[in-house]
Design a protein around this motif. Structure first.
Motif, mmCIF file in Angstrom:
data_model
loop_
_atom_site.group_PDB
_atom_site.id
_atom_site.type_symbol
_atom_site.label_atom_id
_atom_site.label_comp_id
_atom_site.label_asym_id
_atom_site.label_seq_id
_atom_site.Cartn_x
_atom_site.Cartn_y
_atom_site.Cartn_z
ATOM 1 N N GLN A 34 -66.333 -70.549 -17.157
ATOM 2 C CA GLN A 34 -67.128 -71.179 -16.344
ATOM 3 C C GLN A 34 -66.460 -71.552 -14.932
ATOM 4 O O GLN A 34 -66.973 -72.566 -14.312
ATOM 5 N N HIS A 35 -65.397 -70.855 -14.788
ATOM 6 C CA HIS A 35 -64.777 -71.445 -13.482
ATOM 7 C C HIS A 35 -64.990 -70.354 -12.245
ATOM 8 O O HIS A 35 -65.160 -69.137 -12.557
ATOM 9 N N LYS A 41 -57.304 -72.623 -9.349
ATOM 10 C CA LYS A 41 -57.455 -73.129 -10.611
ATOM 11 C C LYS A 41 -56.252 -73.838 -10.711
ATOM 12 O O LYS A 41 -55.105 -73.569 -10.357
ATOM 13 N N VAL A 42 -56.574 -75.086 -11.301
ATOM 14 C CA VAL A 42 -55.411 -76.242 -11.529
ATOM 15 C C VAL A 42 -55.415 -76.529 -12.889
ATOM 16 O O VAL A 42 -56.222 -77.047 -13.586
ATOM 17 N N ILE A 43 -54.043 -76.437 -13.547
ATOM 18 C CA ILE A 43 -53.862 -76.640 -14.856
ATOM 19 C C ILE A 43 -52.691 -77.302 -15.130
ATOM 20 O O ILE A 43 -51.364 -77.287 -14.228
ATOM 21 N N LEU A 170 -52.571 -72.864 -10.044
ATOM 22 C CA LEU A 170 -51.482 -73.663 -10.182
ATOM 23 C C LEU A 170 -51.331 -74.180 -11.182
ATOM 24 O O LEU A 170 -52.148 -74.568 -12.121
ATOM 25 N N LEU A 171 -50.048 -74.103 -11.712
ATOM 26 C CA LEU A 171 -49.693 -74.797 -13.246
ATOM 27 C C LEU A 171 -48.532 -75.705 -12.909
ATOM 28 O O LEU A 171 -47.549 -75.496 -12.415
ATOM 29 N N SER A 185 -61.109 -84.528 -10.171
ATOM 30 C CA SER A 185 -61.992 -83.364 -10.025
ATOM 31 C C SER A 185 -61.429 -81.952 -9.668
ATOM 32 O O SER A 185 -62.204 -80.973 -9.559
ATOM 33 N N LYS A 186 -60.177 -82.115 -9.360
ATOM 34 C CA LYS A 186 -59.641 -80.816 -8.936
ATOM 35 C C LYS A 186 -58.634 -80.148 -10.151
ATOM 36 O O LYS A 186 -58.379 -79.109 -10.367
#
Length: 767
Positions: A34-35, A41-43, A170-171, A185-186
């Motif tokens: 659901q992204h 994307k922040v992991i 981003l990892l 929230s990010k």
């Protein structure tokens, strides 16, 4: 003001221990359901120092180079320790195409392609500290963030805020804290690396010595030293223990050191004491390197520009023995001279050197030594970045008779006697019973490293009988030192180990102590332990641990909690069958099930009804249940279906005294089903239906059964949709119920004058 509120909203506090965890495969790291595909994307990958976060990102890079993770055309990997020096500034282009890799040609075209296709870019930032440094984490203010020079913090901030390269992945890898202040929230996904299981430790050691003649003896030797084996849950520590074990076996010795401090004293001694000619020079370089480690450690840094190292001799010494690793900084232009930096090769090495510096520094008074242990401070520990340093410091103070230690320095061997007295005095004066769980564990580790019998006994005798580690991560070494010190005490202890992530072996070790008379732990771990004991036919410990286990009160917050509770009831049935076969007795009960008196249900609206339908199937197994609370801040919303399902098991709840069904979206239909079964709750004293959707028909049904509910003392039907008609029916019924002490009936739909009149007729009605 509004921007401050927005910032406050972003800096949400997140407790990892409260989240439900599932194991994932490496291939699933970048899967985020659901992204929105067009957004960044922040992991975040969390893990204590030495857990293998850097190895994981190296493996991701290797897998990508072999064709996996094909959604990315570009993968950039940065060590934040190297790029986060405060005096350095970068543009995004320099960071990607100068620092990480420098194309021979076409840099401009490559960078333009990256800007136009951010979804094909993976940026990995290893050892990121921004999750803890939120107060100083700046907003990206560059007008052209992709091209302007800015600090690494500003650059990272722009990436997270989606101002730079929006749509990339981003990892980040970072050390976890009990509370993480993040741009929550990010962050789209949080992954935690928890280290080796006992089986994985054995596998690592076996593979390390696979081609060695010491293969069998090495594993046996390490496992015999339980404390060092517990530290092998950390991959980095496991490597150091294997290195040392190899040296010990080659020298013909038959035992390993008993503490971590001794391990590293021996490790450094073997490294630098090659010949008598070089030993004095090495001692001087070693002391200087220790001072460098401390200067960097105070600033939460492990890297520096190479030209700032005190001397060329020290730099060569550190590089020669692998204490430093070199790296190059990017150049802003081809004409600029290339700069180099050095970083400590390992966090443990820096921690040990910091402790050594504090012990040997001439400018440090003995009485000031204890401030670096910081057990008393109620503020955030000032040296928590160097989390092993206090343990090494305590261990070094008590190593005055160790010849290996004195070969590392030119210090007077009598000097530490004063430091020992200082440390002894300090710990004697500590109010151990006032320490929070984290500081208590730190004290236990420091005292264990001293191996001083007086200190070990002193701490053991002053522990509180009720020890709570609720929500505190207990690693295998934590469990070992706790077990070791509890064993020395003559007191009886009650342990709370819930949400501590304790492994099954650790739980078994603590529970098996005779002076641990009761314990609380996660249901899944406890039932898992019992199943394991049943399989190994250790019935004596199985019986003892079931008798010690405490469940009351229990709060279910996830579907997993309900499943675990079901497994507990199922375990009781299995044990009952075993007891019946052995002795013919059919009435066996697990004490924790028999004694559960309060059960709170807080699954929220998403799983409330589903969870309740599963819960009602096992409620009859709890004969002493007195308080069932289905009121939650997030509202469970069990509705009429849940109310009907619950009412069907009322006849089995013979001990129930309090039933709270507030805020559950129950209407007249649900109230009717409840009313039919409520008289069967023979012990019920308090019933709350606060803030539901009950109207006059529901009130009428409740009014009909009130006289039959002879044990009821308090009824709360406030904040429903009852009008004056329903209120009158309840009041009329109340006259036939002398046993009821209080009826809370305020509803916005009842005219105030009517309610006031009814209250005058019967003072038991609360306005």
């Amino acid at each position: 003001k509004n921007s401050a509120k927005a910032m406050e909203k972003e800096l949400v506090t997140c407790s990892l221990q409260e989240k439900e965890k599932i194991a994932i495969d490496r291939s699933q790291i970048f899967q985020i359901p659901q992204h929105k595909d067009l957004e960044t994307k922040v992991i975040v990958v969390l893990g204590k120092a030495g857990m293998g976060k850097s190895i994981l990102v190296q493996k991701i890079c290797q897998d990508w180079s072999n064709g996996e993770f094909s959604q990315f055309e570009f993968v950039f990997w940065f060590d934040c320790k190297q790029i986060s020096l405060p005096e350095k500034q970068y543009s995004l282009k320099e960071l990607l195409l100068e620092f990480f890799v420098k194309p021979q040609e076409g840099s401009k075209e490559i960078f333009e392609y990256i800007l136009q296709n951010p979804d094909k870019v993976l940026l990995i930032f290893d050892s990121f500290k921004g999750l803890q440094d939120h107060e100083n984490f700046p907003r990206c203010s560059a007008s052209q963030p992709e091209k302007d020079l800015c600090s690494i913090k500003e650059l990272l901030s722009g990436l997270i805020q989606k101002k730079i390269l929006n749509g990339c992945t981003l990892l980040f890898t970072a050390r976890p804290k009990d509370k993480l202040y993040q741009y929550m929230s990010k962050v789209d996904k949080t992954i935690e690396i928890v280290g080796f299981s006992p089986q994985q430790r054995e596998l690592y050691i076996t593979k390390y010595f696979a081609e060695s003649s010491y293969c069998d003896s090495a594993l046996k030797l390490i496992k015999e030293c339980e404390y060092l084996f517990s530290h092998c849950y950390s991959p980095v520590m496991c490597k150091f223990v294997c290195l040392l074990c190899e040296t010990v076996l080659e020298m013909g010795e038959k035992s390993l050191p008993s503490t971590l401090t001794e391990v590293f004293v021996k490790f450094f001694q073997q490294k630098i004491m090659q010949t008598e000619i070089t030993s004095t020079k090495n001692q001087e370089s070693f002391a200087t390197l220790a001072r460098v480690a401390w200067c960097l450690g105070e600033k939460h840094q492990s890297a520096m520009k190479s030209d700032l190292i005190p001397s060329e001799e020290v730099k060569e010494f550190a590089l020669k023995y692998g204490f430093f690793l070199p790296f190059a900084f990017p150049r802003h232009s081809d004409s600029e001279e290339e700069e180099f930096g050095s970083t400590f090769s390992d966090f443990v090495i820096q921690n040990f050197l910091c402790a050594l510096h504090l012990l040997l520094a001439e400018e440090l008074k003995d009485r000031n030594l204890t401030k670096y242990l910081s057990f008393l401070s109620k503020k955030k520990k000032p040296y928590n970045w160097l989390d092993l340093m206090p343990r090494f410091l305590a261990g070094l103070v008590f190593l005055q008779d160790d010849p290996y230690f004195w070969s590392l320095s030119n210090e007077d061997e009598k000097q530490p006697t004063k430091k020992q007295k200082t440390l002894l005095k300090y710990i004697r004066r500590l109010q151990i019973n006032t320490l929070c769980p984290e500081r208590l564990l730190e004290l236990l580790h420091c005292v264990y490293e001293t191996q001083n019998n007086y200190l070990l006994q002193h701490v053991a005798l002053r522990l509180e009988p009720d020890l709570s580690f609720l929500g505190i991560v207990l690693t295998p070494p934590d469990v070992h030192v706790l077990h070791s010190i509890l064993k020395r005490s003559r007191k009886e202890f009650s342990l709370d180990l819930r949400n501590s992530s304790i492994d099954m072996q650790g739980l078994q070790a603590l529970v098996s102590l005779k002076n641990v008379t009761s314990f609380r732990a996660s249901l899944s771990h406890t039932v898992g332990l019992w199943k394991s004991l049943e399989q190994t036919k250790d019935y004596e410990l199985l019986k003892a641990s079931t008798e010690k286990f405490v469940l009351d009160p229990f709060k279910a917050k996830t579907m997993k909690d309900i499943s675990d509770l079901s497994n507990l009831v199922e375990m009781q049935e299995k044990m009952r069958n075993c007891v019946q076969e052995a002795s013919g007795c059919t009435s066996y009960e697990i004490p924790a099930i028999r004694n559960l008196r309060k059960l709170e249900f807080a699954l929220g609206p998403a799983c409330g009804l589903q969870g309740l339908l599963k819960l009602v199937k096992i409620l009859a197994a709890f004969p002493s249940l007195q308080h069932l609370d289905l009121d939650a801040l997030s509202e469970n919303g069990i509705g009429d279906e849940g109310a009907k399902s619950l009412s069907e098991v009322f006849p089995t709840l013979t001990s129930l005294e309090t039933l709270n069904l507030s805020q559950n979206k129950i209407t007249d239909l649900g109230a009717e089903n409840l009313a039919t079964a409520l008289p069967s709750l023979s012990s019920l004293k308090t019933l709350s239906l606060y803030n539901n959707n009950i109207c006059d028909f529901g009130a009428e049904n409740l009014a009909k059964v009130l006289p039959a509910m002879t044990s009821l003392r308090v009824l709360d039907v406030q904040y429903n949709k009852i009008t004056g008609v329903g209120a009158q029916q309840l009041t009329d019924s109340l006259r036939k119920c002398p046993h009821i002490k209080n009826l809370l009936m305020w509803n916005p739909t009842i005219p105030y004058g009517v309610l006031e009149h009814l209250q005058q007729l019967d003072s038991r009605i609360s306005v």
